[in-house]
Design a protein around this motif. Structure first.
Motif, PDB file in Angstrom:
ATOM      1  N   THR A   1      32.435  39.944  37.315  1.00 22.98           N
ATOM      2  CA  THR A   1      32.068  41.103  36.493  1.00 22.98           C
ATOM      3  C   THR A   1      33.296  41.755  35.881  1.00 22.98           C
ATOM      4  O   THR A   1      33.295  42.133  34.700  1.00 22.98           O
ATOM      5  N   VAL A   2      34.359  41.890  36.665  1.00 22.60           N
ATOM      6  CA  VAL A   2      35.588  42.511  36.157  1.00 22.60           C
ATOM      7  C   VAL A   2      36.173  41.690  35.011  1.00 22.60           C
ATOM      8  O   VAL A   2      36.548  42.231  33.959  1.00 22.60           O
TER       9      VAL A   2
ATOM     10  N   ILE B   1      33.949  42.064  31.873  1.00 23.35           N
ATOM     11  CA  ILE B   1      34.072  43.371  31.214  1.00 23.35           C
ATOM     12  C   ILE B   1      35.386  43.463  30.443  1.00 23.35           C
ATOM     13  O   ILE B   1      35.418  43.887  29.275  1.00 23.35           O
ATOM     14  N   CYS B   2      36.481  43.066  31.076  1.00 23.68           N
ATOM     15  CA  CYS B   2      37.786  43.160  30.415  1.00 23.68           C
ATOM     16  C   CYS B   2      37.849  42.277  29.172  1.00 23.68           C
ATOM     17  O   CYS B   2      38.342  42.702  28.114  1.00 23.68           O
ATOM     18  N   LEU B   3      37.347  41.059  29.273  1.00 24.33           N
ATOM     19  CA  LEU B   3      37.368  40.167  28.112  1.00 24.33           C
ATOM     20  C   LEU B   3      36.405  40.636  27.029  1.00 24.33           C
ATOM     21  O   LEU B   3      36.667  40.444  25.836  1.00 24.33           O
ATOM     22  N   ASN B   4      35.299  41.252  27.419  1.00 24.52           N
ATOM     23  CA  ASN B   4      34.400  41.826  26.425  1.00 24.52           C
ATOM     24  C   ASN B   4      35.062  42.982  25.685  1.00 24.52           C
ATOM     25  O   ASN B   4      34.852  43.149  24.476  1.00 24.52           O
ATOM     26  N   VAL B   5      35.837  43.778  26.402  1.00 28.56           N
ATOM     27  CA  VAL B   5      36.585  44.859  25.750  1.00 28.56           C
ATOM     28  C   VAL B   5      37.537  44.280  24.708  1.00 28.56           C
ATOM     29  O   VAL B   5      37.650  44.794  23.584  1.00 28.56           O
ATOM     30  N   VAL B   6      38.203  43.189  25.070  1.00 28.53           N
ATOM     31  CA  VAL B   6      39.113  42.540  24.123  1.00 28.53           C
ATOM     32  C   VAL B   6      38.347  42.022  22.912  1.00 28.53           C
ATOM     33  O   VAL B   6      38.720  42.265  21.754  1.00 28.53           O
TER      34      VAL B   6
ATOM     35  N   ALA C   1      44.350  45.532  31.641  1.00 26.21           N
ATOM     36  CA  ALA C   1      43.540  45.809  32.834  1.00 26.21           C
ATOM     37  C   ALA C   1      43.163  44.518  33.556  1.00 26.21           C
ATOM     38  O   ALA C   1      43.142  44.465  34.795  1.00 26.21           O
ATOM     39  N   LEU C   2      42.885  43.472  32.801  1.00 28.76           N
ATOM     40  CA  LEU C   2      42.575  42.182  33.421  1.00 28.76           C
ATOM     41  C   LEU C   2      43.789  41.624  34.154  1.00 28.76           C
ATOM     42  O   LEU C   2      43.668  41.088  35.264  1.00 28.76           O
ATOM     43  N   LEU C   3      44.964  41.762  33.551  1.00 24.45           N
ATOM     44  CA  LEU C   3      46.180  41.273  34.203  1.00 24.45           C
ATOM     45  C   LEU C   3      46.470  42.052  35.486  1.00 24.45           C
ATOM     46  O   LEU C   3      46.888  41.472  36.495  1.00 24.45           O
TER      47      LEU C   3
END
Length: 253
Positions: free
Chosen positions: A112-113, A116-121, A153-155
């Motif tokens: 999920t994390v 979400i982060c890749l969707n933000v990108v 945030a993903l990193l």
């Protein structure tokens, strides 16, 4: 209705459904989707650069290519929109791959994390193309900044969520994080311009994403081998027991 007319009318028409498309999307390899996003982005940017009417755009930022309302701007803005949508698809492919690994190699909630982060990108990348710099500069800058923050945030969460994926994952994540933080510091201190910062951040983003999908594929292959080995070990005693019982039955007869 006559028999001739009945034979001319098909019994049923094929109705297109979304299930087939959904199955094909679920089967897409993450690495191929990420490569498609990179190819579309680089190809579109090269077309925009080759056809731009401003040869000094690089002294400011890439968004300068999308403000003139000509063919170059159409290439640039359309490229960002399409690339952003592909990144969104990539996000769900990554979520699928992470979820398939189970709780062993990754922590709970990692899929999920990452999604979400890749969707933000992806969403913000598409919004950068929807909001050219000359229409609303403040909103354009916020959207572009949100894209970088989503990847950062993903990193930052990767060492916690994916700490069991091996040293390659940890080292690559550390390098990408340091690379991105240094580029942010250089940009804030006006050592580099926005165009160079965008180049550095996009390079880090796609390089890390390619490594990430490769690590996920390797982990999935190892998990499959372990599952097959466990199944063989589980079935072997049963087969041996059956063979022994059958031999015992033969000797008694």
């Amino acid at each position: 209705m006559s028999s001739a007319l009945r034979s001319a009318v098909p019994a049923s028409f094929p109705v297109p459904t979304l299930t087939g498309a959904a199955r094909r999307l679920r089967a897409l390899p993450s690495l191929h989707v990420g490569a498609a996003a990179l190819i579309v982005l680089v190809g579109g940017l090269l077309l925009a650069i080759a056809t731009t009417s401003d040869p000094l755009w690089w002294q400011l930022h890439f968004s300068q290519l999308g403000i003139f309302g000509d063919l170059s701007s159409a290439f640039f803005n359309s490229t960002l929109k399409v690339s952003g949508m592909i990144v969104v698809v990539f996000a769900f492919c990554v979520r699928r791959d992470v979820a398939r690994l189970g709780r062993g190699p990754v922590r709970r909630g990692a899929a999920t994390v990452a999604c979400i982060c890749l969707n933000v990108v992806g969403v913000n990348l598409a919004l950068v193309g929807c909001i050219p710099l000359n229409t609303d500069k403040d909103l354009h800058d916020r959207v572009a900044g949100s894209m970088v923050l989503g990847f950062l945030a993903l990193l930052i969460s990767a060492p916690i969520m994916f700490n069991r994926l091996g040293k390659r994952m940890a080292i690559s994540t550390g390098i990408a994080t340091v690379w991105l933080v240094i580029s942010i510091a250089l940009f804030v201190t006006a050592t580099i311009n926005l165009a160079l910062f965008e180049t550095i951040s996009c390079t880090a983003m796609f390089a890390w994403s390619g490594m990430f999908t490769h690590v996920l594929a390797s982990a999935a292959a190892k998990a499959t081998v372990r599952a097959e080995g466990a199944a063989v070990r589980h079935l072997a005693p049963r087969r041996i027991g059956r063979m022994v019982s059958s031999r015992g039955a033969r000797t008694t007869t």
